[in-house]
Scaffold this motif. Structure first.
Motif: not given
Ligand SMILES: NC(=O)c1ccc[n+]([C@@H]2O[C@H](COP(=O)([O-])OP(=O)(O)OC[C@H]3O[C@@H](n4cnc5c(N)ncnc54)[C@H](OP(=O)(O)O)[C@@H]3O)[C@@H](O)[C@H]2O)c1
Length: 236
Positions: A11-12, A34, A57, A85-87, A163, A189-190, A197
């Motif tokens: 969704n984002k 979710r 979810d 998806a991740g937190i 992770k 993706p870095g 964050n």
């Molecule tokens: N940003 C970085 O620097 C970075 C670097 C390396 C890896 N990553 C990885 O990239 C992925 C995407 O992260 P992002 O940076 O785009 O973060 P984000 O904008 O916070 O997006 C996280 C997504 O995961 C969803 N989510 C969280 N808890 C969930 C649950 N229980 N069930 C289903 N969906 C859930 C969120 O939904 P809601 O909107 O409902 O919360 C949101 O859609 C993650 O796995 C993260 O670890 C990110």
């Protein structure tokens, strides 16, 4: 023939842009979120007729099962399963300050949720001609890179170790699949500026991050059982 992809947490952030890229490539994409309202809003904002919303979810086994049933109404094969998806949690807290509840919550989503999705959707991925599972990971989960100081110096035990657990899923399922089954690999993706964050400045855009992930997802090369960054295979 129609190709199908399922992207969780879309969704984002990075997931939303992954859906965008795959929809442009002509995939029939299931946008996982979710929250129904946020998921449907995202589908609308993208404006592609080949993107549809699937509620999922990761902390809810029934919701994962329901998402399978919804997808089975359309297809019994999945070319791409992108576990995005991740937190995270407060990156500032040192391991000695991390509370058990937070640690469990992060593992519930990142590790146990991802594990359940892989098991649940594996039959569909196996049915595709060249099915792939992509686990979105981080270089901070590479024990070698973290130990060598090659990553951001963030000692976020919950996020990083959950992770690392996801990387273990990649390796273990990869060993099971060998070189004739579906493929599973991890991609980081870095550093990317997202809600994860607190929108910390200086990171990649979500479109740049998604590009790295989709390039591997669409690659002709077999990366089964590996973890990758934008330059190639990274150590465990
Ligand atoms: N940003 C970085 O620097 C970075 C670097 C390396 C890896 N990553 C990885 O990239 C992925 C995407 O992260 P992002 O940076 O785009 O973060 P984000 O904008 O916070 O997006 C996280 C997504 O995961 C969803 N989510 C969280 N808890 C969930 C649950 N229980 N069930 C289903 N969906 C859930 C969120 O939904 P809601 O909107 O409902 O919360 C949101 O859609 C993650 O796995 C993260 O670890 C990110």
């Amino acid at each position: 023939m129609t190709k199908y992809a399922f992207v969780t947490g879309a969704n984002k952030g990075i997931g939303y842009e992954i859906v965008h890229h795959l929809a442009e490539k002509g995939y029939q994409v299931f946008l996982g979120a979710r929250n129904k309202e946020l998921g449907e809003k995202a589908v609308q904002a993208l404006g592609f007729s080949n993107v549809s919303f699937i509620q999922i979810d990761l902390t809810d086994t029934q919701s994962i099962q329901n998402s399978l049933e919804e997808i089975l109404k359309e297809t019994d094969q999945l070319d791409l399963l992108i576990n995005n998806a991740g937190i995270s949690h407060n990156h500032q807290s040192q391991p000695s300050e991390l509370d058990l509840k937070t640690l469990r919550q992060v593992f519930e989503v990142n590790f146990f949720g991802t594990f359940q999705i892989i098991q649940t959707f594996l039959p569909l991925v196996k049915k595709a001609q060249r099915g792939k599972i992509v686990n979105v990971t981080t270089d901070m989960a590479s024990q070698t890179m973290f130990d060598n100081g090659q990553t951001a110096p963030i000692n976020a035990l919950g996020y990083n170790s959950s992770k690392t657990g996801v990387n273990s899923l990649t390796l273990a399922f990869g060993k099971e699949f060998g070189n004739k089954g579906p493929e599973i690999f991890g991609v980081t993706p870095g550093f990317t500026t997202t809600d994860l964050n607190g929108n910390a400045p200086g990171g990649k855009t979500t479109a740049e991050a998604a590009q790295i992930i989709t390039e591997y997802a669409l690659s002709e090369t077999n990366y089964n059982g590996k973890i990758l960054d934008k330059n190639g295979i990274i150590p465990w």
